[in-house]
Write an enzyme that holds these catalytic residues in place. Structure first.
Site, PDB file in Angstrom:
ATOM      1  N   ASN A  11      15.969  25.663  80.670  1.00 30.59           N
ATOM      2  CA  ASN A  11      14.872  26.239  81.465  1.00 30.59           C
ATOM      3  C   ASN A  11      14.911  27.741  81.205  1.00 30.59           C
ATOM      4  O   ASN A  11      15.724  28.457  81.762  1.00 30.59           O
ATOM      5  CB  ASN A  11      15.118  25.926  82.941  1.00 30.59           C
ATOM      6  CG  ASN A  11      14.028  26.484  83.824  1.00 30.59           C
ATOM      7  OD1 ASN A  11      13.143  27.213  83.373  1.00 30.59           O
ATOM      8  ND2 ASN A  11      14.096  26.167  85.105  1.00 30.59           N
ATOM      9  N   ARG A  90      12.015  22.762  79.920  1.00 32.03           N
ATOM     10  CA  ARG A  90      10.984  22.943  80.943  1.00 32.03           C
ATOM     11  C   ARG A  90       9.955  23.918  80.380  1.00 32.03           C
ATOM     12  O   ARG A  90      10.301  25.018  79.947  1.00 32.03           O
ATOM     13  CB  ARG A  90      11.600  23.511  82.212  1.00 32.03           C
ATOM     14  CG  ARG A  90      10.550  23.881  83.228  1.00 32.03           C
ATOM     15  CD  ARG A  90      11.163  24.445  84.476  1.00 32.03           C
ATOM     16  NE  ARG A  90      10.120  24.748  85.432  1.00 32.03           N
ATOM     17  CZ  ARG A  90      10.018  25.918  86.064  1.00 32.03           C
ATOM     18  NH1 ARG A  90      10.883  26.885  85.830  1.00 32.03           N
ATOM     19  NH2 ARG A  90       9.050  26.118  86.917  1.00 32.03           N
ATOM     20  N   HIS A 179       5.269  22.931  89.705  1.00 34.20           N
ATOM     21  CA  HIS A 179       6.342  22.169  90.383  1.00 34.20           C
ATOM     22  C   HIS A 179       6.166  20.659  90.183  1.00 34.20           C
ATOM     23  O   HIS A 179       6.643  19.859  90.999  1.00 34.20           O
ATOM     24  CB  HIS A 179       6.355  22.426  91.910  1.00 34.20           C
ATOM     25  CG  HIS A 179       6.857  23.766  92.320  1.00 34.20           C
ATOM     26  ND1 HIS A 179       6.383  24.394  93.446  1.00 34.20           N
ATOM     27  CD2 HIS A 179       7.796  24.588  91.803  1.00 34.20           C
ATOM     28  CE1 HIS A 179       7.011  25.564  93.599  1.00 34.20           C
ATOM     29  NE2 HIS A 179       7.858  25.707  92.602  1.00 34.20           N
ATOM     30  N   ARG A 240       5.279  36.032  96.674  1.00 33.00           N
ATOM     31  CA  ARG A 240       3.858  35.836  96.347  1.00 33.00           C
ATOM     32  C   ARG A 240       3.060  35.613  97.621  1.00 33.00           C
ATOM     33  O   ARG A 240       3.529  34.949  98.554  1.00 33.00           O
ATOM     34  CB  ARG A 240       3.663  34.615  95.442  1.00 33.00           C
ATOM     35  CG  ARG A 240       4.301  34.763  94.083  1.00 33.00           C
ATOM     36  CD  ARG A 240       3.945  33.552  93.214  1.00 33.00           C
ATOM     37  NE  ARG A 240       4.864  33.441  92.106  1.00 33.00           N
ATOM     38  CZ  ARG A 240       5.540  32.337  91.791  1.00 33.00           C
ATOM     39  NH1 ARG A 240       5.389  31.215  92.493  1.00 33.00           N
ATOM     40  NH2 ARG A 240       6.345  32.338  90.767  1.00 33.00           N
ATOM     41  N   GLU A 389      14.992  18.424  89.328  1.00 38.31           N
ATOM     42  CA  GLU A 389      14.076  18.601  88.195  1.00 38.31           C
ATOM     43  C   GLU A 389      14.795  18.370  86.865  1.00 38.31           C
ATOM     44  O   GLU A 389      14.207  17.841  85.923  1.00 38.31           O
ATOM     45  CB  GLU A 389      13.463  20.006  88.256  1.00 38.31           C
ATOM     46  CG  GLU A 389      12.573  20.157  89.491  1.00 38.31           C
ATOM     47  CD  GLU A 389      12.158  21.592  89.786  1.00 38.31           C
ATOM     48  OE1 GLU A 389      11.126  22.010  89.285  1.00 38.31           O
ATOM     49  OE2 GLU A 389      12.882  22.287  90.513  1.00 38.31           O
TER      50      GLU A 389
END
Ligand code: AMP
Length: 413
Positions: A11, A90, A179, A240, A389
């Site tokens: 990742n 990823r 996601h 965010r 994940e």
């Protein structure tokens, strides 16, 4: 345990990458770690194996490539390199091109480049990792697993923005969602927990970490999700803003001379829990600040967490519109898995839907413990399910390369 099922999951970010070597059938991790501060004088790589941590400085002339070479040497020294049957990457944005995971070849790389303008911070970094891994692991198949792929099943009414439709047709401006591997994983785990077929479940999955998103999943397929063209839309996140009136950006530009970079900095890096509280982007720090003797600190933290939980609750309520019924709400991610305080605050807003929390169960479901947290009178189940994940990426990589018989429902399929 057979070593033939080992997948190296990478990742890759712009100045760091995470890695894990795991068995795609059992999920057992042999090795995990993080290379960080790539490109700076104090670049380092940390290996975690059998509960031990080991950090090395990196000769960082070639950033990711040097880090991956150091990883390869470590794998060789530890006798693990021959076990790697595939590498899974990823990749953040797959645009409309990638509706499922794919084996990487030169045309895949070109297509990932083509959608990079949609994720200018993430996709180029993911590609650096892919290219470095192809040099470092010649002959080992590499698979790209996209954060967006699972959401490609959304209907047009969910993915279109109400703007000139040419902006979608010509420029690809639409909701993509992110996601995906996490929402995919926890929805499958939830079906098992509910003792139902995935094809019969209606769930709302709530991933709350530094990045946060909600997903409505009907019969195993994503039918709506809160992140949009970029990961900025939707929930309040660590830094965010999530949803805001688009007129705010025009106002800031016209009246205060903000340009794209300044807006990006404001909305991606200085907003969310950090912007609201003025204290921290980190939920744990804010929960500790609730106990502060300084009244202003305490109130700032409380307000930020209240805006955060109210927004999550509004999304959960609105996503019932996307479903035929509601079997379960599922919490995951660092906050979703650990913050009994916020879970309780969120569900408290949802009494009208008949949802309730059992506080004893809620407190027990933390720190990696999966479990139901709903009250006996709750009209739908509420579960805490730790995400994984890496396992989804490893399973997709295995299924597409060395283990075609593996009976996985493919991400995005
Ligand atoms: P993630 O991005 O999934 O790693 O999640 C990171 C977020 O999870 C940060 O805001 C952390 O403060 C939060 N978090 C992790 N552990 C806890 C905890 N025990 N209580 C509250 N928040 C937590």
């Amino acid at each position: 345990m057979s070593s033939a099922n080992q997948v190296l999951v990478l990742n890759c970010g712009s100045s760091s990458f995470k890695f894990a070597l795991l068995n795609s059938e059992t999920g057992t991790e042999t090795l995990s770690g993080l290379a960080e501060r790539l490109g700076s004088d104090d670049a380092s790589i940390t290996f975690k194996r059998n509960g031990n941590k080991n950090s090395l400085s990196l000769n960082d002339k070639n950033r990711h490539l040097d880090a991956i070479k150091t990883l390869v040497s470590y794998l060789e020294t530890e006798g693990l390199s021959n076990d790697i049957a595939a590498v899974g990457h990823r990749v953040v944005h797959g645009g409309e091109k990638f509706t499922e995971s794919v084996v990487i070849d030169s045309s895949t790389i070109k297509s990932i480049e083509d959608v990079s303008s949609l994720a200018p911070l993430h996709n180029p970094a993911n590609l650096i990792g892919i290219e470095a891994a192809m040099v470092a692991f010649p002959g080992i198949p590499q698979v790209a697993v996209f954060d967006t792929a699972f959401h490609q099943s959304m209907p047009a009414k969910a993915y279109l923005y109400a703007i000139d439709k040419q902006l979608y047709k010509e420029k690809g401006i639409r909701r993509y969602g992110f996601h995906g591997t996490s929402h995919f994983y926890v929805s499958r785990q939830a079906a098992e927990s509910l003792a139902k077929q995935i094809s019969e479940t209606s769930v709302i999955t709530v991933h709350l970490g530094n990045g946060c998103s909600v997903c409505a999943i009907e019969n195993g397929q994503s039918v709506d999700t809160s992140m949009g063209l970029t990961p900025m839309e939707g929930l309040v996140m660590g830094t965010r803003s999530g949803d805001l009136d688009p007129g705010i950006t025009i106002y800031l530009m016209r009246k205060y001379g903000y340009d794209a970079d300044k807006l990006d900095q404001l909305l991606n890096k200085q907003s969310g829990l950090l912007g609201l509280s003025g204290l921290s982007n980190d939920c744990r720090t804010l929960e500790q600040a609730l106990e502060s003797e300084d009244e202003q600190t305490q109130q700032s933290a409380q307000l930020a967490l209240e805006v955060f939980s109210y927004r999550v609750a509004k999304y959960i309520a609105s996503y019932t519109c996307a479903l035929t019924h509601l079997d379960a709400v599922v919490f995951t991610g660092g906050i979703g898995e650990n913050s009994d305080y916020l879970r309780s605050r969120i569900i408290a807003h949802l009494g009208v839907l008949g949802l309730s929390v059992d506080e004893a169960r809620n407190t027990a479901a933390r720190f990696g413990h999966s479990g139901p947290i709903h009250g006996n009178d709750s009209r739908a189940a509420i579960w805490v399910i730790p995400t994984n994940e890496e396992l989804v990426i490893a399973q997709d990589a295995a299924r597409l390369t060395f283990n075609h018989s593996q009976d996985n429902q493919q991400q995005g399929a």
